[in-house]
Design a protein around this motif. Structure first.
Motif, PDB file in Angstrom:
ATOM      1  N   GLU A  30       0.833  -1.205   0.000  1.00  0.00           N
ATOM      2  CA  GLU A  30       0.000   0.000   0.000  1.00  0.00           C
ATOM      3  C   GLU A  30       0.873   1.263   0.000  1.00  0.00           C
ATOM      4  O   GLU A  30       0.551   2.243  -0.659  1.00  0.00           O
ATOM      5  CB  GLU A  30      -0.938   0.024   1.217  1.00  0.00           C
ATOM      6  N   PHE A  31       1.968   1.230   0.748  1.00  0.00           N
ATOM      7  CA  PHE A  31       2.875   2.371   0.785  1.00  0.00           C
ATOM      8  C   PHE A  31       3.564   2.540  -0.567  1.00  0.00           C
ATOM      9  O   PHE A  31       3.662   3.647  -1.092  1.00  0.00           O
ATOM     10  CB  PHE A  31       3.915   2.206   1.896  1.00  0.00           C
ATOM     11  N   ASP A  32       4.043   1.442  -1.127  1.00  0.00           N
ATOM     12  CA  ASP A  32       4.722   1.513  -2.418  1.00  0.00           C
ATOM     13  C   ASP A  32       3.806   2.084  -3.499  1.00  0.00           C
ATOM     14  O   ASP A  32       4.262   2.816  -4.371  1.00  0.00           O
ATOM     15  CB  ASP A  32       5.224   0.130  -2.844  1.00  0.00           C
ATOM     16  N   LYS A  33       2.526   1.762  -3.440  1.00  0.00           N
ATOM     17  CA  LYS A  33       1.559   2.235  -4.450  1.00  0.00           C
ATOM     18  C   LYS A  33       1.059   3.654  -4.191  1.00  0.00           C
ATOM     19  O   LYS A  33       0.436   4.244  -5.060  1.00  0.00           O
ATOM     20  CB  LYS A  33       0.349   1.296  -4.483  1.00  0.00           C
ATOM     21  N   ALA A  34       1.333   4.206  -3.024  1.00  0.00           N
ATOM     22  CA  ALA A  34       0.799   5.522  -2.646  1.00  0.00           C
ATOM     23  C   ALA A  34       1.585   6.635  -3.339  1.00  0.00           C
ATOM     24  O   ALA A  34       2.473   7.263  -2.761  1.00  0.00           O
ATOM     25  CB  ALA A  34       0.831   5.690  -1.132  1.00  0.00           C
ATOM     26  N   THR A  35       1.242   6.891  -4.593  1.00  0.00           N
ATOM     27  CA  THR A  35       1.948   7.897  -5.392  1.00  0.00           C
ATOM     28  C   THR A  35       1.668   9.318  -4.916  1.00  0.00           C
ATOM     29  O   THR A  35       2.378  10.245  -5.307  1.00  0.00           O
ATOM     30  CB  THR A  35       1.573   7.758  -6.876  1.00  0.00           C
ATOM     31  N   TYR A  36       0.683   9.511  -4.074  1.00  0.00           N
ATOM     32  CA  TYR A  36       0.353  10.837  -3.556  1.00  0.00           C
ATOM     33  C   TYR A  36       1.291  11.263  -2.425  1.00  0.00           C
ATOM     34  O   TYR A  36       1.270  12.409  -1.995  1.00  0.00           O
ATOM     35  CB  TYR A  36      -1.105  10.876  -3.061  1.00  0.00           C
ATOM     36  N   LEU A  37       2.140  10.340  -1.948  1.00  0.00           N
ATOM     37  CA  LEU A  37       3.075  10.673  -0.867  1.00  0.00           C
ATOM     38  C   LEU A  37       4.360  11.245  -1.451  1.00  0.00           C
ATOM     39  O   LEU A  37       4.793  10.864  -2.539  1.00  0.00           O
ATOM     40  CB  LEU A  37       3.398   9.435  -0.040  1.00  0.00           C
ATOM     41  N   LYS A  38       4.979  12.144  -0.701  1.00  0.00           N
ATOM     42  CA  LYS A  38       6.248  12.757  -1.114  1.00  0.00           C
ATOM     43  C   LYS A  38       7.387  11.896  -0.594  1.00  0.00           C
ATOM     44  O   LYS A  38       7.790  12.016   0.569  1.00  0.00           O
ATOM     45  CB  LYS A  38       6.348  14.183  -0.571  1.00  0.00           C
ATOM     46  N   LYS A  39       7.909  11.040  -1.451  1.00  0.00           N
ATOM     47  CA  LYS A  39       8.960  10.101  -1.063  1.00  0.00           C
ATOM     48  C   LYS A  39      10.297  10.575  -1.624  1.00  0.00           C
ATOM     49  O   LYS A  39      10.411  10.860  -2.801  1.00  0.00           O
ATOM     50  CB  LYS A  39       8.640   8.702  -1.582  1.00  0.00           C
ATOM     51  N   GLU A  40      11.295  10.632  -0.745  1.00  0.00           N
ATOM     52  CA  GLU A  40      12.643  11.066  -1.117  1.00  0.00           C
ATOM     53  C   GLU A  40      13.594   9.884  -0.973  1.00  0.00           C
ATOM     54  O   GLU A  40      13.965   9.521   0.143  1.00  0.00           O
ATOM     55  CB  GLU A  40      13.099  12.210  -0.198  1.00  0.00           C
ATOM     56  N   PRO A  41      14.004   9.265  -2.082  1.00  0.00           N
ATOM     57  CA  PRO A  41      14.873   8.091  -1.978  1.00  0.00           C
ATOM     58  C   PRO A  41      16.326   8.439  -1.663  1.00  0.00           C
ATOM     59  O   PRO A  41      16.832   9.488  -2.049  1.00  0.00           O
ATOM     60  CB  PRO A  41      14.763   7.446  -3.363  1.00  0.00           C
ATOM     61  N   ALA A  42      16.968   7.535  -0.943  1.00  0.00           N
ATOM     62  CA  ALA A  42      18.403   7.597  -0.671  1.00  0.00           C
ATOM     63  C   ALA A  42      18.910   6.155  -0.667  1.00  0.00           C
ATOM     64  O   ALA A  42      18.131   5.220  -0.532  1.00  0.00           O
ATOM     65  CB  ALA A  42      18.680   8.266   0.669  1.00  0.00           C
ATOM     66  N   ARG A  43      20.216   5.995  -0.811  1.00  0.00           N
ATOM     67  CA  ARG A  43      20.788   4.646  -0.867  1.00  0.00           C
ATOM     68  C   ARG A  43      20.696   3.910   0.456  1.00  0.00           C
ATOM     69  O   ARG A  43      20.539   2.693   0.479  1.00  0.00           O
ATOM     70  CB  ARG A  43      22.259   4.717  -1.277  1.00  0.00           C
ATOM     71  N   THR A  44      20.826   4.631   1.582  1.00  0.00           N
ATOM     72  CA  THR A  44      20.910   3.950   2.879  1.00  0.00           C
ATOM     73  C   THR A  44      20.109   4.698   3.941  1.00  0.00           C
ATOM     74  O   THR A  44      19.789   5.880   3.787  1.00  0.00           O
ATOM     75  CB  THR A  44      22.367   3.879   3.374  1.00  0.00           C
ATOM     76  N   LEU A  45      19.869   4.008   5.036  1.00  0.00           N
ATOM     77  CA  LEU A  45      19.217   4.620   6.184  1.00  0.00           C
ATOM     78  C   LEU A  45      20.072   5.752   6.738  1.00  0.00           C
ATOM     79  O   LEU A  45      19.553   6.803   7.110  1.00  0.00           O
ATOM     80  CB  LEU A  45      18.945   3.587   7.277  1.00  0.00           C
ATOM     81  N   VAL A  46      21.379   5.560   6.811  1.00  0.00           N
ATOM     82  CA  VAL A  46      22.258   6.589   7.361  1.00  0.00           C
ATOM     83  C   VAL A  46      22.108   7.882   6.567  1.00  0.00           C
ATOM     84  O   VAL A  46      22.021   8.976   7.146  1.00  0.00           O
ATOM     85  CB  VAL A  46      23.726   6.108   7.414  1.00  0.00           C
ATOM     86  N   LEU A  47      22.036   7.788   5.244  1.00  0.00           N
ATOM     87  CA  LEU A  47      21.829   8.990   4.435  1.00  0.00           C
ATOM     88  C   LEU A  47      20.473   9.618   4.730  1.00  0.00           C
ATOM     89  O   LEU A  47      20.347  10.844   4.807  1.00  0.00           O
ATOM     90  CB  LEU A  47      21.963   8.667   2.947  1.00  0.00           C
ATOM     91  N   ASN A  48      19.456   8.786   4.915  1.00  0.00           N
ATOM     92  CA  ASN A  48      18.139   9.323   5.263  1.00  0.00           C
ATOM     93  C   ASN A  48      18.157   9.992   6.633  1.00  0.00           C
ATOM     94  O   ASN A  48      17.521  11.023   6.835  1.00  0.00           O
ATOM     95  CB  ASN A  48      17.070   8.228   5.213  1.00  0.00           C
ATOM     96  N   LEU A  49      18.886   9.422   7.575  1.00  0.00           N
ATOM     97  CA  LEU A  49      18.989  10.047   8.897  1.00  0.00           C
ATOM     98  C   LEU A  49      19.700  11.388   8.805  1.00  0.00           C
ATOM     99  O   LEU A  49      19.324  12.352   9.480  1.00  0.00           O
ATOM    100  CB  LEU A  49      19.704   9.113   9.874  1.00  0.00           C
ATOM    101  N   LYS A  50      20.728  11.468   7.973  1.00  0.00           N
ATOM    102  CA  LYS A  50      21.412  12.755   7.772  1.00  0.00           C
ATOM    103  C   LYS A  50      20.463  13.780   7.161  1.00  0.00           C
ATOM    104  O   LYS A  50      20.465  14.950   7.543  1.00  0.00           O
ATOM    105  CB  LYS A  50      22.651  12.566   6.899  1.00  0.00           C
ATOM    106  N   LYS A  51      19.632  13.339   6.220  1.00  0.00           N
ATOM    107  CA  LYS A  51      18.615  14.231   5.641  1.00  0.00           C
ATOM    108  C   LYS A  51      17.627  14.682   6.721  1.00  0.00           C
ATOM    109  O   LYS A  51      17.214  15.834   6.746  1.00  0.00           O
ATOM    110  CB  LYS A  51      17.838  13.523   4.527  1.00  0.00           C
ATOM    111  N   LEU A  52      17.267  13.761   7.609  1.00  0.00           N
ATOM    112  CA  LEU A  52      16.343  14.078   8.692  1.00  0.00           C
ATOM    113  C   LEU A  52      16.957  15.119   9.626  1.00  0.00           C
ATOM    114  O   LEU A  52      16.310  16.112   9.973  1.00  0.00           O
ATOM    115  CB  LEU A  52      15.987  12.796   9.462  1.00  0.00           C
TER     116      LEU A  52
END
Length: 134
Positions: A30-52
């Motif tokens: 359901e999340f993967d199909k939710a095109t209305y969400l603003k998803k920002e991809p990154a290679r790793t969790l650590v990169l996402n945490l840095k973005k956070l």
């Protein structure tokens, strides 16, 4: 990062937020199909945490134990600066796997399950989790 998230009960509740996700990772369908969400991809969790931490995303998705491990071992500057939202997007059980080609596979699984049950019963399991911040 303290923020009053309010109740998050459905994927629709995530619409206002920019969400850090791991590239090429399969989340719940359901999340993967939710095109209305603003998803920002990154290679790793650590990169996402840095973005956070730099406020380039509002939240990121990860197993809580994995995230705590990554923070403790790869991104200490995030310790105490992120919070985990209580209601999970999804919960997936972890399984111990042994090849059936191993002639002792049944014994290994049986002994593992017995040992895990004993650790939980005598409190060692909770002590280990607490020792590692879980």
């Amino acid at each position: 990062m303290s923020q009053n998230w309010g109740p998050l009960y459905t994927l629709e509740d995530l619409k206002p937020y920019k969400i850090g996700i791991a590239r090429d990772y399969a989340y719940q369908p359901e999340f993967d199909k939710a095109t209305y969400l603003k998803k920002e991809p990154a290679r790793t969790l650590v990169l996402n945490l840095k973005k956070l931490l730099s406020k380039r995303v509002d939240l990121t998705l990860e197993d809580e134990w994995v995230a705590k491990y990554e923070i403790a071992n790869k991104l200490k500057e995030a310790e105490g600066k992120v919070e985990f939202i209580d209601n999970a997007l999804s919960e997936n059980p972890l399984h111990f796997v042994v090849s059936r080609k191993n002639p002792n596979h049944e014994t290994i699984v049986k002994k593992f399950n017995e040992a895990l049950a004993a650790l939980k019963k005598d409190g060692t399991y909770d002590e280990i989790k607490a020792l590692h911040g879980f």
